[in-house]
Design a protein around this motif. Sequence first.
Motif, PDB file in Angstrom:
ATOM      1  N   SER A 145      -7.476   0.774   0.745  1.00  0.00           N
ATOM      2  CA  SER A 145      -5.394   0.124   0.781  1.00  0.00           C
ATOM      3  C   SER A 145      -5.652  -1.469   0.248  1.00  0.00           C
ATOM      4  O   SER A 145      -5.439  -0.739  -0.878  1.00  0.00           O
ATOM      5  N   ASP A 173       1.488  -1.020  -0.345  1.00  0.00           N
ATOM      6  CA  ASP A 173      -0.046  -1.410  -0.820  1.00  0.00           C
ATOM      7  C   ASP A 173      -0.591  -0.569  -1.432  1.00  0.00           C
ATOM      8  O   ASP A 173       0.303   0.334  -2.065  1.00  0.00           O
ATOM      9  N   ASP A 183      -2.830   1.576  -1.431  1.00  0.00           N
ATOM     10  CA  ASP A 183      -2.607   2.970  -1.332  1.00  0.00           C
ATOM     11  C   ASP A 183      -1.485   3.187  -0.701  1.00  0.00           C
ATOM     12  O   ASP A 183      -0.986   4.599  -0.339  1.00  0.00           O
ATOM     13  N   ASP A 211       0.959   3.250   1.680  1.00  0.00           N
ATOM     14  CA  ASP A 211       1.794   3.817   2.929  1.00  0.00           C
ATOM     15  C   ASP A 211       1.753   2.130   3.584  1.00  0.00           C
ATOM     16  O   ASP A 211       2.123   3.011   5.043  1.00  0.00           O
TER      17      ASP A 211
HETATM   18 MG    MG Z   1      -2.433   1.206   3.041  1.00  0.00          MG
END
Ligand code: MG
Length: 548
Positions: A68, A283, A285, A287
């Motif tokens: 992340s 961010d 990744d 999400d």
């Molecule tokens: Mg994330």
Amino acid sequence: MTMTLDYNAIKSNIIPHKVEGTKYAYGTAGFRTKAELLDSVMYKVGILATLRSKKLNGATIGVMITASHNPEEDNGVKLVDPRGEMLEQSWESYATKLANANDGDSLAEAIDQIVTAHEINVEARAAVIYAYDTRPSCPELVKCLEQGLTVSGAEATGFGLKTTPMLHYLVRCINSAGTSDAYGEPTEEGYYKKLSEAFKVAVSGKPRLSTLHVDCANGVGAPKLAEFAKHLPEDVLSLKIINDDTHTQGKLNKDCGADFVKTRQQAPLGSEIAPGDRYCSYDGDADRIVFYYVDSNNVFKLLDGDKIAGLAAMFIMELVQDAGIDTLKVGVVQTAYANGSSTNYLTNVLKVPVSCVPTGVKHLHHEAEKYDIGVYFEANGHGTVLFSPEALNTIKTAEAKTPAQQQSIQQLQAVTDVINQTVGDAISDMLLVETILTNREWSPEEWDQAYTDLPNRLVKVVVADRTIFKTTNAERELVEPEGLQEKINEHVAKYSQGRSFVRASGTEDAVRVYAEAATRSECDELAYKVSLLVYNEAGGVGKPPMMP
Ligand code: MG
Ligand code: 16G
């Protein structure tokens, strides 16, 4: 095809811990640490995913390799359950146990415990899909995961480079295919098509907004958003992507991305933000998402997860009303980190029920499922909207009495498809916000007018043992160390609109102190007083906190 568990293969292929004595824990968002320590963990996660799938009669389980918003040298891994949600909590301890087993026999023993406890039919089929983000350490770790999947006999399918929410989407699609609630086509292309088609309907007939600038944190969101954009003509959505360098080492999340923007309350590196511009940051990744702008005085203004929750709840409540189906009850789920002003706005202006739950997506997600339509967001920008199966059915079968009602029903339907209902999704949440701003013909300033955030501050205090901090009331009060909460309360009482709480971090070895109050100086003083209290009374380590 049936497969039994080949214990000999599992034992003889075990990847040992790189550093003897490392302790692993499946935390709030899976395993997460320095990438070089994770090869052995990947192997075990492969086996666990297989067991989970066998337990669920061959339902497809997802594995996502990402860390992340963490720095580039870190990596991590988490499991996704069949409906696209986070791994069931009771299995987290199994994950931890497997990860810490460092020789063939103890690994076999840990596996046996799971098999026995859950009466798993080891002959059952197992299906696992996996994906990864742009971190340089991913390819090596994928190999270790594949090894674990192979020895445990899973039918494994690699989906390559994906955002975390795409993997959640794929899992749900595969498992729901051919049922009455089939979620979509289980391909990346299917994901793009579903979201883009729904977005076109959701904004039809309205003038297009100005260009949206998107900071992709030099992560996987960049190539994926660029690909997605090909499905929407410029006259429907105009995007300008910044921070899309996924190849230069060291750039991922560096001085950019949602976490940087939220915690530093400033625009990312690489932006040239000016009054009138609309920006958002993903961010690493993709999400999480936060929006921001600068006002006419060039003052930076953040539109975080709380602001998105307020906007979404307002819009959906009105649509439900206009569609003539306000039997559907909307609720909002927040955590203690939600700004007091946002809770006040939701409760007293929108008059929507609000629940507060402990930090972490799994807690918010489950609480949101209790409503017909549950809006959940963490202040840090992670969240989505869940529609219960009954709510989806009501929307699908609603009969309009007027053309206006017809339009609202159609729009609500489109909104349910714009939203990734498996997990928070930066691309999908971005489209939801753009849908609402387009329909309202609002600028970010107009969106921001709903309420003014109370000044707030988050401080990290390092202590000898953070596990001594025990909370209740959705982390808003300390039960232990005994007596500390009373002392915090004494400080809080001295500040106008003061609020402060303390909890142990789930992702770092530290305690977090949150404070908010009516003015910046009161807030800073309160944060300082409570941090010092924690440091003095609960084994502070290193330098004592200082007044900012
Ligand atoms: Mg994330
Ligand atoms: C994890 C959580 C996030 C939460 C954060 C809190 C998921 C997918 N992610 O990143 O929701 O806000 O932890 O971190 O659940 P903390 O416990 O260190 O404050």
